[in-house]
Design a protein around this motif. Structure first.
Motif, short mmCIF file in Angstrom:
data_model
loop_
_atom_site.label_atom_id
_atom_site.label_comp_id
_atom_site.label_asym_id
_atom_site.label_seq_id
_atom_site.Cartn_x
_atom_site.Cartn_y
_atom_site.Cartn_z
N UNK A 206 114.32 -40.86 27.68
CA UNK A 206 113.70 -41.03 26.38
C UNK A 206 112.40 -41.78 26.56
N UNK A 207 111.83 -42.26 25.48
CA UNK A 207 110.61 -43.05 25.57
C UNK A 207 110.55 -44.01 24.38
N UNK A 208 109.68 -45.00 24.52
CA UNK A 208 109.47 -45.95 23.45
C UNK A 208 107.98 -46.06 23.18
N UNK A 209 107.58 -45.96 21.94
CA UNK A 209 106.18 -46.19 21.56
C UNK A 209 105.98 -47.70 21.42
N UNK A 210 105.36 -48.31 22.42
CA UNK A 210 105.16 -49.76 22.43
C UNK A 210 103.74 -50.09 21.97
N UNK B 194 101.10 -53.10 21.89
CA UNK B 194 100.76 -54.41 22.46
C UNK B 194 99.26 -54.46 22.67
N UNK B 195 98.66 -55.59 22.38
CA UNK B 195 97.21 -55.76 22.57
C UNK B 195 96.41 -54.76 21.73
N UNK B 196 96.97 -54.37 20.58
CA UNK B 196 96.28 -53.42 19.71
C UNK B 196 96.32 -51.98 20.22
N UNK B 197 97.14 -51.73 21.23
CA UNK B 197 97.23 -50.39 21.84
C UNK B 197 98.68 -49.90 21.73
N UNK B 198 98.85 -48.64 21.37
CA UNK B 198 100.19 -48.03 21.33
C UNK B 198 100.28 -46.95 22.39
N UNK B 199 101.23 -47.11 23.29
CA UNK B 199 101.42 -46.16 24.38
C UNK B 199 102.91 -45.87 24.55
N UNK B 200 103.20 -44.71 25.15
CA UNK B 200 104.58 -44.36 25.44
C UNK B 200 105.05 -45.03 26.73
N UNK B 201 106.24 -45.60 26.63
CA UNK B 201 106.90 -46.15 27.81
C UNK B 201 108.12 -45.29 28.11
N UNK B 202 108.06 -44.41 29.12
CA UNK B 202 109.22 -43.58 29.46
C UNK B 202 110.35 -44.47 29.99
N UNK B 203 111.59 -44.05 29.72
CA UNK B 203 112.73 -44.81 30.24
C UNK B 203 113.88 -43.87 30.55
N UNK B 204 114.77 -44.38 31.39
CA UNK B 204 116.05 -43.72 31.63
C UNK B 204 117.13 -44.60 31.00
N UNK B 205 118.26 -44.00 30.69
CA UNK B 205 119.31 -44.80 30.06
C UNK B 205 120.69 -44.24 30.41
N UNK B 206 121.67 -45.11 30.24
CA UNK B 206 123.08 -44.70 30.33
C UNK B 206 123.77 -45.17 29.06
N UNK B 207 124.76 -44.39 28.64
CA UNK B 207 125.51 -44.73 27.44
C UNK B 207 126.98 -44.47 27.71
N UNK B 208 127.73 -45.55 27.85
CA UNK B 208 129.16 -45.46 28.12
C UNK B 208 129.92 -46.13 26.98
N UNK C 8 109.31 -48.11 18.87
CA UNK C 8 110.39 -47.26 18.38
C UNK C 8 111.04 -46.56 19.56
N UNK C 9 112.36 -46.48 19.54
CA UNK C 9 113.11 -45.83 20.61
C UNK C 9 113.35 -44.36 20.24
N UNK C 10 113.06 -43.47 21.19
CA UNK C 10 113.28 -42.04 20.96
C UNK C 10 114.12 -41.49 22.10
N UNK C 11 115.27 -40.91 21.78
CA UNK C 11 116.14 -40.28 22.77
C UNK C 11 115.75 -38.81 22.91
N UNK C 12 115.49 -38.37 24.15
CA UNK C 12 115.09 -36.98 24.39
C UNK C 12 116.23 -36.15 24.99
#
Length: 228
Positions: free
Chosen positions: A155-159, A161-175, A146-150
């Protein structure tokens, strides 16, 4: 006397014909009215059956499901960290993903990515990644999250995979209608060391550098481009 009789008979015949003619006219008039009534009913029924009974659902101005989504990744091999590029050709939006703005559509959107849609422009490599990397993981036919905008840039995404859920921090641009996300996965966070060793074993010689060392990095760069 004879003339009177003739006139009398003539009148009776005329009256009888007149009565018969009137009767026929009345019957014809009733029949015409009945036919007109039946035709009107049929037309009215037909009109009712073609009238829509359900309202068409109004579509949101921004929809991830209808947008053009590119999910790219870069893995690395050899001690020189040579990039290996690929992408996932398919993504399903499983919840949310719609809004009056692009940010609203992206925030809290849930997704599922079939690992079978992996593509690197090398069918042999694709097969190895599917079988010897994702194939040895626990319940990983899909990469879900799931994508979450902070903030306006993070923001971060709850990914999962392999039976494990972890946060993946990300940066983004929106134009305007263009959204770009960048993040870096550390595979150890998803307990994927065994899967990484499995892939490196089958690709041992291909992952050797000039120093003769075979290495597959624990780092994968992620980039998502969405055009609404």
């Amino acid at each position: 006397m004879y003339l009177y009789t003739v006139i009398y008979i003539t009148r009776k015949i005329f009256n009888r014909r007149k009565y018969t003619l009137m009767k026929k006219l009345r019957y014809s008039l009733v029949l015409c009215l009945a036919l007109i009534s039946m035709t009107a009913c049929k037309k009215e029924v037909k009109k009712e059956t073609t009238t829509p009974t359900e309202e068409v659902k109004k579509q949101a101005p921004f929809s991830l499901q209808n947008a053009k989504n590119e999910i790219k990744w870069v893995a690395y091999k050899t001690t020189d960290k040579v990039p290996v590029k690929g992408q996932f050709k398919k993504v399903n939006i499983t919840a949310g993903g719609e809004g009056n703005t692009a940010k609203e559509a992206i925030n809290n959107a849930a997704f599922a990515i079939p690992v079978s849609s992996i593509f690197t422009a090398d069918s042999g490599r694709d097969f190895k990644i599917k079988k010897f990397f994702f194939g040895v993981m626990d319940n990983t036919n899909l990469l879900s999250g799931k994508l979450v905008i902070e903030t306006d840039s993070t923001g971060y995404s709850d990914i999962t995979m392999n039976g494990v859920t972890k946060k993946l921090p990300f940066t983004y641009t929106l134009n305007d209608k263009n959204f770009q996300l960048k993040g870096t996965m550390k595979l150890a966070a998803w307990k994927a060391e065994s899967a990484l060793d499995s892939l490196n074993k089958v690709c041992h010689d291909l992952h050797k550098g000039a120093d003769g060392v075979s290495k597959t990095w624990d780092e994968v760069a992620i980039e998502i481009n969405t055009q609404f």
